[in-house]
Enzyme design. Sequence first.
Site, PDB file in Angstrom:
ATOM      1  N   TYR A  28      -1.683   1.482  12.380  1.00  0.00           N
ATOM      2  CA  TYR A  28      -1.335   0.715  11.180  1.00  0.00           C
ATOM      3  C   TYR A  28      -1.480   1.577   9.923  1.00  0.00           C
ATOM      4  CZ  TYR A  28      -1.335  -3.132   7.788  1.00  0.00           C
ATOM      5  OH  TYR A  28      -1.050  -3.969   6.723  1.00  0.00           O
ATOM      6  N   ARG A  74      -8.506 -11.169  11.071  1.00  0.00           N
ATOM      7  CA  ARG A  74      -8.953 -10.993   9.699  1.00  0.00           C
ATOM      8  C   ARG A  74     -10.104 -11.948   9.402  1.00  0.00           C
ATOM      9  NH1 ARG A  74      -3.053 -10.415   6.884  1.00  0.00           N
ATOM     10  NH2 ARG A  74      -2.508 -11.887   8.522  1.00  0.00           N
TER      11      ARG A  74
END
Length: 328
Positions: free
Chosen positions: A146, A187
Site C-alpha cells: 500500500y 482501521r
Amino acid sequence: MKKVLITGAAGFLGSHLCDRMIKEGFYVIAMDNLITGDLKNIEHLFPLEQFEFQHHDVTKFVHIPGDLDYILHFASPASPIDYLKIPIQTLKVGALGTHNLLGLAKEKKARILIASTSEIYGDPLVHPQTEEYYGNVNTIGPRGVYDEAKRFQESITMAYHRFHGVETRIVRIFNTYGPRMRLNDGRVIPAFMGQALRGEDLTVFGDGSQTRSFCFVDDEIEGIYRLLMSDYSLPVNIGNPHEITIKEFAEEIINLTGTDQKIIYKPLPQDDPMQRQPDISKAKEILGWEPKVSRQEGMKKTWDFFKTLTAEELRKTEHRDFSDRNKK
C-alpha cells in the site's frame, strides 16, 4: 454542466465525493469495480439525471466519451485487511490504474486529483509530519504494497505534471472517519465500533501509546474539494492535527457507546506507525482550510450510523469475501 469522473466511487470517501460534486452542480461519472466498494453507498444517486455508474476496473483501459473536466482518483483498497488480502491488486491500482487515469487526463485536458495517504510517511521519524518529510517506509514489509503503491502514484503524477503539463493535484489523506465506513476493515474506528456493537472487549495493539489524528469525513471532503479547485500542484496534507493515543481513544469509545467492555492488548503488527499527526500549515495557508467538526460530534454521528446497520449488514462487513479472481 462540467463533468467529473470519480474512481473508487462506491467506497467510503468516493461516495461522499459523489454527493459533494452533485451538490456543486457537476455531472458525475462514478466508476468502481466493487472489490471493496458497496453500491449501497451511492444507490441514492442512481435516479439523478446528472449521475451515472460504470462497473469497471481502472487497471484496464479507461474510456470516457466526450468532454471531461475533472478526475478524482480514489480507487484503491485503503484498509490493512483489504490490502493484505489483495496485495497485487493494491499495487496494480496504484501503478497501472494511476497511469491509465493520468493518460486519460492528458487526452481530455482534464484536471486530475490523486488520493495519496499519510501512509507514505511510514513510521515517521519527524513529528508532526510535513509535506517535505520523505518518510520512513519498509518497502518489503506487509504494508509496503500500500505504502509503495501510493508513493509511486505521487511520483508518476508529478512526472505527468512536469513532462506533459497535466493539471494535477495530490492530497495526502490522514485518518478519516464517518458514516459509510465498513465495519471490521482493520482501521481503528470501525474495528472498535464493531466490537462495541457485538459486546466484545476492545482490542488495542501494542501498549496503546501509539497516536492517531482523526478527521471527520465532512471536513476531509471540504479540504479535498478546495484543493481540487486550487492552483497548487504539490502534495497537501488534509487531516485533523488533534492527536490522541489509541488507549485513550478506546476509553472514549467505551464512554460513547455506553458499554462495559474491557480493553485487551495484542502484539503490535509489523511496521504499524507509532505516531500519526498532520502538519496542516499548507492547507491553512493555501486553501484556507482546517477541520471544524469536533471528535465528540463526529464520533456520535458515526456511532449513530453504525447502529442503523441490520444484522445481515453486520455479517457482511465482518466477513469480506475476496474471490480467487481478485487475487491475480
